[in-house]
Scaffold this active site. Sequence first.
Site, PDB file in Angstrom:
ATOM      1  N   ASP A  13       0.830  -1.209   0.000  1.00  0.00           N
ATOM      2  CA  ASP A  13       0.000   0.000   0.000  1.00  0.00           C
ATOM      3  C   ASP A  13       0.866   1.263   0.000  1.00  0.00           C
ATOM      4  O   ASP A  13       1.945   1.275   0.582  1.00  0.00           O
ATOM      5  CB  ASP A  13      -0.888  -0.034   1.259  1.00  0.00           C
ATOM      6  CG  ASP A  13      -2.099   0.865   1.118  1.00  0.00           C
ATOM      7  OD1 ASP A  13      -2.274   1.491   0.054  1.00  0.00           O
ATOM      8  OD2 ASP A  13      -2.880   0.945   2.091  1.00  0.00           O
ATOM      9  N   GLY A  14       0.363   2.309  -0.642  1.00  0.00           N
ATOM     10  CA  GLY A  14       1.025   3.614  -0.549  1.00  0.00           C
ATOM     11  C   GLY A  14       1.700   4.096  -1.825  1.00  0.00           C
ATOM     12  O   GLY A  14       2.388   5.119  -1.806  1.00  0.00           O
ATOM     13  N   ARG A  26       0.047   8.891 -10.419  1.00  0.00           N
ATOM     14  CA  ARG A  26      -0.201   7.617  -9.737  1.00  0.00           C
ATOM     15  C   ARG A  26       0.456   6.471 -10.526  1.00  0.00           C
ATOM     16  O   ARG A  26       0.961   5.522  -9.947  1.00  0.00           O
ATOM     17  CB  ARG A  26      -1.715   7.375  -9.577  1.00  0.00           C
ATOM     18  CG  ARG A  26      -2.363   8.345  -8.590  1.00  0.00           C
ATOM     19  CD  ARG A  26      -3.828   8.028  -8.375  1.00  0.00           C
ATOM     20  NE  ARG A  26      -4.043   6.711  -7.786  1.00  0.00           N
ATOM     21  CZ  ARG A  26      -3.920   6.447  -6.485  1.00  0.00           C
ATOM     22  NH1 ARG A  26      -3.596   7.395  -5.630  1.00  0.00           N
ATOM     23  NH2 ARG A  26      -4.134   5.220  -6.047  1.00  0.00           N
ATOM     24  N   HIS A  30       2.871   3.458  -9.150  1.00  0.00           N
ATOM     25  CA  HIS A  30       2.732   2.005  -9.328  1.00  0.00           C
ATOM     26  C   HIS A  30       3.981   1.411  -9.987  1.00  0.00           C
ATOM     27  O   HIS A  30       4.394   0.302  -9.675  1.00  0.00           O
ATOM     28  CB  HIS A  30       1.477   1.677 -10.144  1.00  0.00           C
ATOM     29  CG  HIS A  30       0.197   2.022  -9.426  1.00  0.00           C
ATOM     30  ND1 HIS A  30      -0.036   1.669  -8.119  1.00  0.00           N
ATOM     31  CD2 HIS A  30      -0.916   2.697  -9.828  1.00  0.00           C
ATOM     32  CE1 HIS A  30      -1.229   2.110  -7.737  1.00  0.00           C
ATOM     33  NE2 HIS A  30      -1.781   2.746  -8.761  1.00  0.00           N
ATOM     34  N   LEU A 124      11.995 -19.797  -4.522  1.00  0.00           N
ATOM     35  CA  LEU A 124      10.901 -19.024  -3.926  1.00  0.00           C
ATOM     36  C   LEU A 124       9.602 -19.198  -4.728  1.00  0.00           C
ATOM     37  O   LEU A 124       9.626 -19.159  -5.961  1.00  0.00           O
ATOM     38  CB  LEU A 124      11.300 -17.537  -3.943  1.00  0.00           C
ATOM     39  CG  LEU A 124      10.276 -16.545  -3.390  1.00  0.00           C
ATOM     40  CD1 LEU A 124      10.211 -16.636  -1.868  1.00  0.00           C
ATOM     41  CD2 LEU A 124      10.648 -15.110  -3.812  1.00  0.00           C
ATOM     42  N   GLU A 194       1.140 -13.619  12.145  1.00  0.00           N
ATOM     43  CA  GLU A 194       1.623 -12.425  12.835  1.00  0.00           C
ATOM     44  C   GLU A 194       1.439 -11.241  11.879  1.00  0.00           C
ATOM     45  O   GLU A 194       1.526 -11.407  10.659  1.00  0.00           O
ATOM     46  CB  GLU A 194       3.116 -12.578  13.180  1.00  0.00           C
ATOM     47  CG  GLU A 194       3.399 -13.684  14.174  1.00  0.00           C
ATOM     48  CD  GLU A 194       2.853 -13.362  15.569  1.00  0.00           C
ATOM     49  OE1 GLU A 194       2.875 -12.192  15.956  1.00  0.00           O
ATOM     50  OE2 GLU A 194       2.411 -14.315  16.248  1.00  0.00           O
TER      51      GLU A 194
HETATM   52  C1  FPP Z   1      -1.633   0.301  -3.406  1.00  0.00           C
HETATM   53  O1  FPP Z   1      -1.239   1.635  -3.570  1.00  0.00           O
HETATM   54  C2  FPP Z   1      -1.199  -0.536  -4.479  1.00  0.00           C
HETATM   55  C3  FPP Z   1      -2.012  -1.169  -5.388  1.00  0.00           C
HETATM   56  C4  FPP Z   1      -3.461  -1.050  -5.463  1.00  0.00           C
HETATM   57  C5  FPP Z   1      -1.480  -2.031  -6.413  1.00  0.00           C
HETATM   58  C6  FPP Z   1      -0.252  -2.801  -6.084  1.00  0.00           C
HETATM   59  C7  FPP Z   1       0.555  -2.811  -7.302  1.00  0.00           C
HETATM   60  C8  FPP Z   1       1.899  -2.707  -7.368  1.00  0.00           C
HETATM   61  C9  FPP Z   1       2.778  -2.666  -6.178  1.00  0.00           C
HETATM   62  C10 FPP Z   1       2.572  -2.584  -8.650  1.00  0.00           C
HETATM   63  C11 FPP Z   1       2.758  -3.782  -9.464  1.00  0.00           C
HETATM   64  C12 FPP Z   1       2.718  -5.095  -8.823  1.00  0.00           C
HETATM   65  C13 FPP Z   1       3.376  -6.189  -9.242  1.00  0.00           C
HETATM   66  C14 FPP Z   1       3.141  -7.481  -8.598  1.00  0.00           C
HETATM   67  C15 FPP Z   1       4.349  -6.120 -10.342  1.00  0.00           C
HETATM   68  P1  FPP Z   1      -2.377   2.720  -3.631  1.00  0.00           P
HETATM   69  O2  FPP Z   1      -2.602   3.068  -5.054  1.00  0.00           O
HETATM   70  O3  FPP Z   1      -3.583   2.254  -2.887  1.00  0.00           O
HETATM   71  O4  FPP Z   1      -1.672   3.908  -2.863  1.00  0.00           O
HETATM   72  P2  FPP Z   1      -2.376   5.057  -2.021  1.00  0.00           P
HETATM   73  O5  FPP Z   1      -3.190   4.374  -0.955  1.00  0.00           O
HETATM   74  O6  FPP Z   1      -1.209   5.803  -1.474  1.00  0.00           O
HETATM   75  O7  FPP Z   1      -3.193   5.852  -2.988  1.00  0.00           O
END
Ligand code: FPP
Length: 227
Positions: A13-14, A26, A30, A124, A194
């Site tokens: 997240d984040g 955004r 990502h 892994l 955990e």
């Molecule tokens: C949360 O950040 C993240 C996501 C919804 C998507 C997770 C995707 C990735 C980490 C990128 C690609 C993944 C792989 C496996 C290659 P958010 O958009 O909710 O951030 P915010 O809460 O700060 O807006």
Amino acid sequence: MKNIPMHVAFIMDGNGRWAAARGKTRRAGHEAGAEAVRALIKNAGAAGIKFITLYAFSNENWQRPEAEVKDLMNLLSRSLDEFDKTSKDNNARFLVSGRRDRLPEKVLKKIDKIIAATAGNNGLTVILALNYGARQEVADAVNALIAAGKKNVTETDIAAVLYNPSVPDPDLIIRTSGECRLSNFLLWQAAYSEFYFTPVLWPDFDNAELEKALEVYAGRKRRFGNV
Ligand code: FPP
């Protein structure tokens, strides 16, 4: 380090906040998140972790603006190509958790190809939770048991028909960005996990942060309901 968790699950997240803090889009957030995933796959294997689950796209994420969903699907599609290319070198096995419906055909094809291509790898195991929702997973499991004619179900019956029954429950669940909730992730499997919550935003979750989390985990006493 002693007491390395066998399975670590990540709520990544984040990305959006990381990008906003830098005046970036955004999409750029990502992309930076995907970079962190690349490093994590290397670092987790080196740390002795056997399974990682990555919450890449929840079944609620379809509600995000269409352009962001499209960006995420494109990024995932490109990341799948990359996993495919690197899986020979890092000996990683690849699995997916989630529903196939709604996923673009090109993503489904890549998923099937990479799962088949890496099935014999014994390094892994990387499980991508994609179009995933934990309540949906349990409902799908119950429906599978009904379809099989079961009138009465046990915990073992349900566990046997979850999306990846051969994967052990996560020992540790890590969520970044300061949010302290599960957001419909691995509800069944998290019974004795955990939890580790960190304010660090996902793109900044590097090897030093992974080591910190592993150190905290190593100090936890897991009792599984016992004394
Ligand atoms: C949360 O950040 C993240 C996501 C919804 C998507 C997770 C995707 C990735 C980490 C990128 C690609 C993944 C792989 C496996 C290659 P958010 O958009 O909710 O951030 P915010 O809460 O700060 O807006």
